[in-house]
Design a protein around this motif. Structure first.
Motif, PDB file in Angstrom:
ATOM      1  N   SER A  63      39.020  37.050  62.513  1.00 47.27           N
ATOM      2  CA  SER A  63      39.821  37.945  61.687  1.00 47.27           C
ATOM      3  C   SER A  63      40.653  37.120  60.724  1.00 47.27           C
ATOM      4  CB  SER A  63      40.729  38.829  62.554  1.00 47.27           C
ATOM      5  OG  SER A  63      41.588  38.037  63.353  1.00 47.27           O
ATOM      6  N   SER A  64      41.092  37.758  59.655  1.00 54.42           N
ATOM      7  CA  SER A  64      41.813  37.058  58.609  1.00 54.42           C
ATOM      8  C   SER A  64      42.600  38.051  57.782  1.00 54.42           C
ATOM      9  CB  SER A  64      40.826  36.288  57.730  1.00 54.42           C
ATOM     10  OG  SER A  64      41.513  35.547  56.755  1.00 54.42           O
ATOM     11  N   CYS A  65      43.381  37.508  56.849  1.00 50.69           N
ATOM     12  CA  CYS A  65      44.155  38.343  55.939  1.00 50.69           C
ATOM     13  C   CYS A  65      43.439  38.474  54.603  1.00 50.69           C
ATOM     14  CB  CYS A  65      45.543  37.738  55.692  1.00 50.69           C
ATOM     15  SG  CYS A  65      46.751  38.075  56.987  1.00 50.69           S
ATOM     16  N   SER A  66      43.604  39.612  53.983  1.00 50.88           N
ATOM     17  CA  SER A  66      43.193  39.831  52.601  1.00 50.88           C
ATOM     18  C   SER A  66      44.319  40.610  51.927  1.00 50.88           C
ATOM     19  CB  SER A  66      41.880  40.622  52.543  1.00 50.88           C
ATOM     20  OG  SER A  66      42.116  41.997  52.762  1.00 50.88           O
ATOM     21  N   PRO A  67      44.314  40.725  50.609  1.00 56.11           N
ATOM     22  CA  PRO A  67      45.359  41.527  49.953  1.00 56.11           C
ATOM     23  C   PRO A  67      45.403  42.970  50.452  1.00 56.11           C
ATOM     24  CG  PRO A  67      44.208  40.192  48.344  1.00 56.11           C
ATOM     25  CD  PRO A  67      43.445  40.055  49.625  1.00 56.11           C
ATOM     26  N   GLN A  68      44.270  43.486  50.953  1.00 59.67           N
ATOM     27  CA  GLN A  68      44.222  44.883  51.404  1.00 59.67           C
ATOM     28  C   GLN A  68      44.677  45.068  52.845  1.00 59.67           C
ATOM     29  OE1 GLN A  68      41.502  43.359  49.766  1.00 59.67           O
ATOM     30  NE2 GLN A  68      42.404  44.167  47.880  1.00 59.67           N
ATOM     31  N   CYS A  91      50.003  41.353  54.761  1.00 66.80           N
ATOM     32  CA  CYS A  91      49.380  40.671  55.894  1.00 66.80           C
ATOM     33  C   CYS A  91      49.775  39.197  55.880  1.00 66.80           C
ATOM     34  CB  CYS A  91      47.861  40.807  55.814  1.00 66.80           C
ATOM     35  SG  CYS A  91      46.960  40.084  57.211  1.00 66.80           S
ATOM     36  N   VAL A  92      50.118  38.664  57.039  1.00 65.41           N
ATOM     37  CA  VAL A  92      50.385  37.238  57.161  1.00 65.41           C
ATOM     38  C   VAL A  92      49.610  36.695  58.352  1.00 65.41           C
ATOM     39  CG1 VAL A  92      52.695  37.472  56.175  1.00 65.41           C
ATOM     40  CG2 VAL A  92      52.428  37.436  58.649  1.00 65.41           C
ATOM     41  N   ASP A  93      49.229  35.443  58.245  1.00 62.54           N
ATOM     42  CA  ASP A  93      48.481  34.785  59.315  1.00 62.54           C
ATOM     43  C   ASP A  93      49.472  34.138  60.263  1.00 62.54           C
ATOM     44  OD1 ASP A  93      46.000  34.188  60.472  1.00 62.54           O
ATOM     45  OD2 ASP A  93      46.081  32.158  59.702  1.00 62.54           O
ATOM     46  N   ALA A  94      49.922  34.896  61.252  1.00 66.71           N
ATOM     47  CA  ALA A  94      50.909  34.418  62.211  1.00 66.71           C
ATOM     48  C   ALA A  94      50.237  33.563  63.284  1.00 66.71           C
ATOM     49  CB  ALA A  94      51.636  35.594  62.843  1.00 66.71           C
ATOM     50  N   VAL A 101      53.026  42.875  58.353  1.00 65.76           N
ATOM     51  CA  VAL A 101      54.478  42.793  58.525  1.00 65.76           C
ATOM     52  C   VAL A 101      55.097  43.965  57.784  1.00 65.76           C
ATOM     53  CG1 VAL A 101      54.536  40.321  58.916  1.00 65.76           C
ATOM     54  CG2 VAL A 101      54.616  41.140  56.592  1.00 65.76           C
ATOM     55  N   GLU A 102      55.865  44.777  58.524  1.00 59.40           N
ATOM     56  CA  GLU A 102      56.346  46.036  57.962  1.00 59.40           C
ATOM     57  C   GLU A 102      57.853  46.236  58.065  1.00 59.40           C
ATOM     58  OE1 GLU A 102      54.188  47.468  56.359  1.00 59.40           O
ATOM     59  OE2 GLU A 102      52.220  47.233  57.286  1.00 59.40           O
ATOM     60  N   SER A 103      58.537  45.432  58.879  1.00 59.03           N
ATOM     61  CA  SER A 103      59.973  45.641  59.064  1.00 59.03           C
ATOM     62  C   SER A 103      60.649  44.322  59.407  1.00 59.03           C
ATOM     63  CB  SER A 103      60.230  46.654  60.192  1.00 59.03           C
ATOM     64  OG  SER A 103      59.876  46.092  61.455  1.00 59.03           O
ATOM     65  N   ALA A 104      61.976  44.372  59.536  1.00 61.27           N
ATOM     66  CA  ALA A 104      62.740  43.164  59.849  1.00 61.27           C
ATOM     67  C   ALA A 104      62.378  42.591  61.213  1.00 61.27           C
ATOM     68  CB  ALA A 104      64.239  43.471  59.785  1.00 61.27           C
ATOM     69  N   SER A 105      61.728  43.377  62.050  1.00 57.11           N
ATOM     70  CA  SER A 105      61.283  42.847  63.351  1.00 57.11           C
ATOM     71  C   SER A 105      60.136  41.854  63.192  1.00 57.11           C
ATOM     72  CB  SER A 105      60.864  43.996  64.274  1.00 57.11           C
ATOM     73  OG  SER A 105      59.746  44.685  63.741  1.00 57.11           O
TER      74      SER A 105
END
Length: 220
Positions: A63-68, A91-94, A101-105
């Motif tokens: 799996s990976s990140c894309s702009p979508q 999306c970030v590759d944590a 990533v959607e919130s301060a959490s």
């Protein structure tokens, strides 16, 4: 031959903004009937769509990140799905894999991805409260290619002030903008040293005979 396709697909994914790339493996490299040319497997399809390649489609894993959003291969490796985030470039590759990533959490995930990017690109980094860079010649830095001073991301809440590298890194900028947009608390108060004064000069110490020597990155 399939390795050539793999490299081509990797380049396409990078241009689309993928951070951590999926792994592909060849599905078919046999020559089609009546042909003397090797046949390359095609790019894997999105799940629910047929493989359109005449020689079959490459397998896909991970799996990976894309702009979508998150691009994720199905368990059999025959296709991929896109799990959208709430908006583009969220999306970030944590450390544990790609996440939306959607919130301060999610601040820790963004900061982890930012630091991982720094570790991979390896610019000379001045952080908050760092001493100024020592003046002199930096012979291990390519000049002029990597002798550019660019601003860090202290104003976005991270503790980087200046980079000495090949120039601004768009991915670091994207992650820093996300960190700020999520309302993440600043890592520390901005207390930055002055910007380094960098340039390329002829290094006479490395000269041969009357030569001026190589261009060398210099901090004044």
């Amino acid at each position: 031959m399939c390795s050539a396709l793999k490299r081509m697909w990797r380049g396409t994914a990078t241009a689309a903004g993928v951070i951590a790339l999926l792994a592909f493996s060849p599905a078919s490299c046999s020559a089609p009937t009546g042909s003397t040319f090797a046949c390359e497997c095609g790019a894997p399809p999105r799940c629910g769509e047929p493989c359109a390649a005449s020689c079959g489609c490459c397998e896909i894993y991970g799996s990976s990140c894309s702009p979508q959003g998150i691009v994720r291969a199905n368990p059999t490796g025959t296709c991929y799905d896109v799990i959208p985030c709430s908006s583009p470039d969220r999306c970030v590759d944590a450390a544990g894999g790609p996440v939306c990533v959607e919130s301060a959490s999610d601040c820790d995930a963004v900061r982890s991805a930012y630091e991982a990017r720094l570790a991979w690109t390896k610019p000379i980094t001045l952080r908050t409260s760092s001493p100024p860079l020592p003046t002199g010649l930096y012979r291990d830095i390519e000049c002029p290619g990597s002798c550019t001073v660019s601003a860090g991301h202290c104003k976005e809440g991270l503790d980087t002030c200046w980079f000495l590298s090949s120039g601004p890194d768009p991915e670091l900028g994207r992650l820093a903008a996300l960190f700020s947009a999520l309302g993440c608390p600043p890592v520390t108060t901005c207390d930055c040293p002055p910007a380094p004064q960098a340039g390329c000069e002829f290094d006479a110490s490395g000269a041969a005979g009357s030569s001026r020597g190589p261009l060398t990155c210099t901090i004044r």
